[in-house]
Design a protein around this motif. Sequence first.
Motif, PDB file in Angstrom:
ATOM      1  N   GLU A  51       0.835  -1.203   0.000  1.00 41.60           N
ATOM      2  CA  GLU A  51       0.000   0.000   0.000  1.00 41.60           C
ATOM      3  C   GLU A  51       0.868   1.249   0.000  1.00 41.60           C
ATOM      4  O   GLU A  51       0.583   2.221  -0.711  1.00 41.60           O
ATOM      5  CB  GLU A  51      -0.924   0.006   1.218  1.00 41.60           C
ATOM      6  N   VAL A  52       1.933   1.238   0.766  1.00 41.42           N
ATOM      7  CA  VAL A  52       2.825   2.389   0.826  1.00 41.42           C
ATOM      8  C   VAL A  52       3.489   2.605  -0.530  1.00 41.42           C
ATOM      9  O   VAL A  52       3.565   3.727  -1.026  1.00 41.42           O
ATOM     10  CB  VAL A  52       3.883   2.202   1.932  1.00 41.42           C
ATOM     11  N   LYS A  53       3.917   1.537  -1.170  1.00 42.96           N
ATOM     12  CA  LYS A  53       4.558   1.664  -2.487  1.00 42.96           C
ATOM     13  C   LYS A  53       3.565   2.198  -3.512  1.00 42.96           C
ATOM     14  O   LYS A  53       3.904   3.012  -4.358  1.00 42.96           O
ATOM     15  CB  LYS A  53       5.111   0.311  -2.930  1.00 42.96           C
ATOM     16  N   SER A  54       2.322   1.758  -3.435  1.00 42.38           N
ATOM     17  CA  SER A  54       1.292   2.233  -4.348  1.00 42.38           C
ATOM     18  C   SER A  54       0.977   3.714  -4.087  1.00 42.38           C
ATOM     19  O   SER A  54       0.757   4.488  -5.019  1.00 42.38           O
ATOM     20  CB  SER A  54       0.044   1.374  -4.199  1.00 42.38           C
ATOM     21  N   LEU A  55       0.956   4.109  -2.810  1.00 42.17           N
ATOM     22  CA  LEU A  55       0.724   5.518  -2.477  1.00 42.17           C
ATOM     23  C   LEU A  55       1.859   6.396  -2.980  1.00 42.17           C
ATOM     24  O   LEU A  55       1.628   7.502  -3.465  1.00 42.17           O
ATOM     25  CB  LEU A  55       0.575   5.692  -0.962  1.00 42.17           C
ATOM     26  N   ARG A  56       3.094   5.929  -2.873  1.00 42.23           N
ATOM     27  CA  ARG A  56       4.226   6.707  -3.355  1.00 42.23           C
ATOM     28  C   ARG A  56       4.135   6.921  -4.865  1.00 42.23           C
ATOM     29  O   ARG A  56       4.600   7.924  -5.383  1.00 42.23           O
ATOM     30  CB  ARG A  56       5.542   6.032  -2.995  1.00 42.23           C
ATOM     31  N   ALA A  57       3.497   5.972  -5.568  1.00 40.82           N
ATOM     32  CA  ALA A  57       3.281   6.117  -7.008  1.00 40.82           C
ATOM     33  C   ALA A  57       2.063   6.993  -7.301  1.00 40.82           C
ATOM     34  O   ALA A  57       1.825   7.363  -8.445  1.00 40.82           O
ATOM     35  CB  ALA A  57       3.118   4.749  -7.652  1.00 40.82           C
ATOM     36  N   GLY A  58       1.250   7.312  -6.276  1.00 36.75           N
ATOM     37  CA  GLY A  58       0.103   8.205  -6.443  1.00 36.75           C
ATOM     38  C   GLY A  58      -1.195   7.520  -6.803  1.00 36.75           C
ATOM     39  O   GLY A  58      -2.133   8.174  -7.250  1.00 36.75           O
ATOM     40  N   TYR A  59      -1.288   6.206  -6.596  1.00 35.14           N
ATOM     41  CA  TYR A  59      -2.494   5.463  -6.969  1.00 35.14           C
ATOM     42  C   TYR A  59      -3.463   5.387  -5.799  1.00 35.14           C
ATOM     43  O   TYR A  59      -3.550   4.387  -5.103  1.00 35.14           O
ATOM     44  CB  TYR A  59      -2.134   4.060  -7.447  1.00 35.14           C
ATOM     45  N   CYS A  60      -4.213   6.465  -5.599  1.00 39.52           N
ATOM     46  CA  CYS A  60      -5.137   6.540  -4.470  1.00 39.52           C
ATOM     47  C   CYS A  60      -6.366   7.352  -4.882  1.00 39.52           C
ATOM     48  O   CYS A  60      -6.251   8.349  -5.587  1.00 39.52           O
ATOM     49  CB  CYS A  60      -4.427   7.206  -3.298  1.00 39.52           C
ATOM     50  N   SER A  61      -7.536   6.905  -4.442  1.00 38.37           N
ATOM     51  CA  SER A  61      -8.770   7.640  -4.704  1.00 38.37           C
ATOM     52  C   SER A  61      -9.564   7.754  -3.406  1.00 38.37           C
ATOM     53  O   SER A  61      -9.813   6.762  -2.728  1.00 38.37           O
ATOM     54  CB  SER A  61      -9.608   6.916  -5.759  1.00 38.37           C
ATOM     55  N   MET A  62      -9.980   8.967  -3.080  1.00 40.90           N
ATOM     56  CA  MET A  62     -10.725   9.223  -1.847  1.00 40.90           C
ATOM     57  C   MET A  62     -12.197   9.517  -2.127  1.00 40.90           C
ATOM     58  O   MET A  62     -12.892  10.039  -1.271  1.00 40.90           O
ATOM     59  CB  MET A  62     -10.105  10.411  -1.115  1.00 40.90           C
ATOM     60  N   TYR A  85     -13.126   3.831   5.903  1.00 38.23           N
ATOM     61  CA  TYR A  85     -13.832   2.935   4.993  1.00 38.23           C
ATOM     62  C   TYR A  85     -13.804   3.505   3.575  1.00 38.23           C
ATOM     63  O   TYR A  85     -13.861   4.715   3.395  1.00 38.23           O
ATOM     64  CB  TYR A  85     -15.296   2.771   5.404  1.00 38.23           C
ATOM     65  N   GLY A  86     -13.760   2.643   2.579  1.00 41.73           N
ATOM     66  CA  GLY A  86     -13.957   3.049   1.197  1.00 41.73           C
ATOM     67  C   GLY A  86     -12.784   3.723   0.522  1.00 41.73           C
ATOM     68  O   GLY A  86     -12.907   4.150  -0.621  1.00 41.73           O
ATOM     69  N   LEU A  87     -11.638   3.832   1.182  1.00 43.21           N
ATOM     70  CA  LEU A  87     -10.457   4.416   0.548  1.00 43.21           C
ATOM     71  C   LEU A  87      -9.886   3.405  -0.434  1.00 43.21           C
ATOM     72  O   LEU A  87      -9.644   2.262  -0.078  1.00 43.21           O
ATOM     73  CB  LEU A  87      -9.405   4.769   1.603  1.00 43.21           C
ATOM     74  N   HIS A  88      -9.691   3.835  -1.676  1.00 42.80           N
ATOM     75  CA  HIS A  88      -9.183   2.922  -2.706  1.00 42.80           C
ATOM     76  C   HIS A  88      -7.708   3.187  -2.950  1.00 42.80           C
ATOM     77  O   HIS A  88      -7.324   4.270  -3.398  1.00 42.80           O
ATOM     78  CB  HIS A  88      -9.954   3.097  -4.009  1.00 42.80           C
ATOM     79  N   ILE A  89      -6.885   2.206  -2.624  1.00 44.02           N
ATOM     80  CA  ILE A  89      -5.455   2.244  -2.943  1.00 44.02           C
ATOM     81  C   ILE A  89      -5.229   1.094  -3.907  1.00 44.02           C
ATOM     82  O   ILE A  89      -5.404  -0.068  -3.553  1.00 44.02           O
ATOM     83  CB  ILE A  89      -4.577   2.093  -1.688  1.00 44.02           C
ATOM     84  N   ALA A  90      -4.868   1.419  -5.144  1.00 45.56           N
ATOM     85  CA  ALA A  90      -4.720   0.400  -6.185  1.00 45.56           C
ATOM     86  C   ALA A  90      -3.636  -0.601  -5.806  1.00 45.56           C
ATOM     87  O   ALA A  90      -2.697  -0.279  -5.075  1.00 45.56           O
ATOM     88  CB  ALA A  90      -4.384   1.063  -7.513  1.00 45.56           C
ATOM     89  N   GLU A  91      -3.778  -1.815  -6.331  1.00 43.29           N
ATOM     90  CA  GLU A  91      -2.767  -2.840  -6.076  1.00 43.29           C
ATOM     91  C   GLU A  91      -1.435  -2.402  -6.670  1.00 43.29           C
ATOM     92  O   GLU A  91      -1.387  -1.760  -7.717  1.00 43.29           O
ATOM     93  CB  GLU A  91      -3.197  -4.167  -6.689  1.00 43.29           C
ATOM     94  N   TYR A  92      -0.368  -2.786  -6.006  1.00 44.25           N
ATOM     95  CA  TYR A  92       0.974  -2.451  -6.466  1.00 44.25           C
ATOM     96  C   TYR A  92       1.314  -3.338  -7.658  1.00 44.25           C
ATOM     97  O   TYR A  92       1.156  -4.557  -7.608  1.00 44.25           O
ATOM     98  CB  TYR A  92       1.967  -2.638  -5.319  1.00 44.25           C
ATOM     99  N   GLY A  93       1.771  -2.735  -8.730  1.00 46.26           N
ATOM    100  CA  GLY A  93       2.022  -3.462  -9.975  1.00 46.26           C
ATOM    101  C   GLY A  93       3.054  -4.558  -9.867  1.00 46.26           C
ATOM    102  O   GLY A  93       2.936  -5.602 -10.513  1.00 46.26           O
TER     103      GLY A  93
END
Length: 159
Positions: free
Chosen positions: A36-47, A62-70
């Motif tokens: 999740e941290v690696k995905s956040l550093r890449a900017g893949y987050c939707s609130m 609840y409901g915070l979308h952090i995309a899977e790390y590639g």
Amino acid sequence: MTRETGRILIASNKKARHDYAILKTYEAGLVLAGTEVKSLRAGYCSMRDAFAGEHEGELILYGLHIAEYGFGSWTNHAPRRNRKLLLHRVEIDRIRARLRDEHGLTLVPLSMYFNDGWAKVELALARGLRSYDKRQALAERDAKREIARHMGRRLKGRA
């Protein structure tokens, strides 16, 4: 390896400021998995649909979308899992008391950022706005913009 300093914005919830009257803001940490941290550093987050609530004496996001790390493997996280918020017990108790006592209050995330390398979320205790309140705010913003436009023209001599 050098440590990050300062505040790096990951995502913001612009719709929350439009839909709610912000009463008080809080800064909270998050319990995150490594991918999740690696995905956040890449900017893949939707609130977009995110909100916070109380569950068994703790605050949960609840409901915070952090995309899977590639580049993650079987250790990847679930994108919309519930995440525990890290606040001092006194702050949690104050927030829970206000949510319980005052009708119509909700806890919404406004933004997510890295502060000195730690993932943080800015929470707001907010009250929902009615549609006429939103229209009034839009009209005020348009009026201010029009006044600023005319002042700029007058100062430039194009009155």
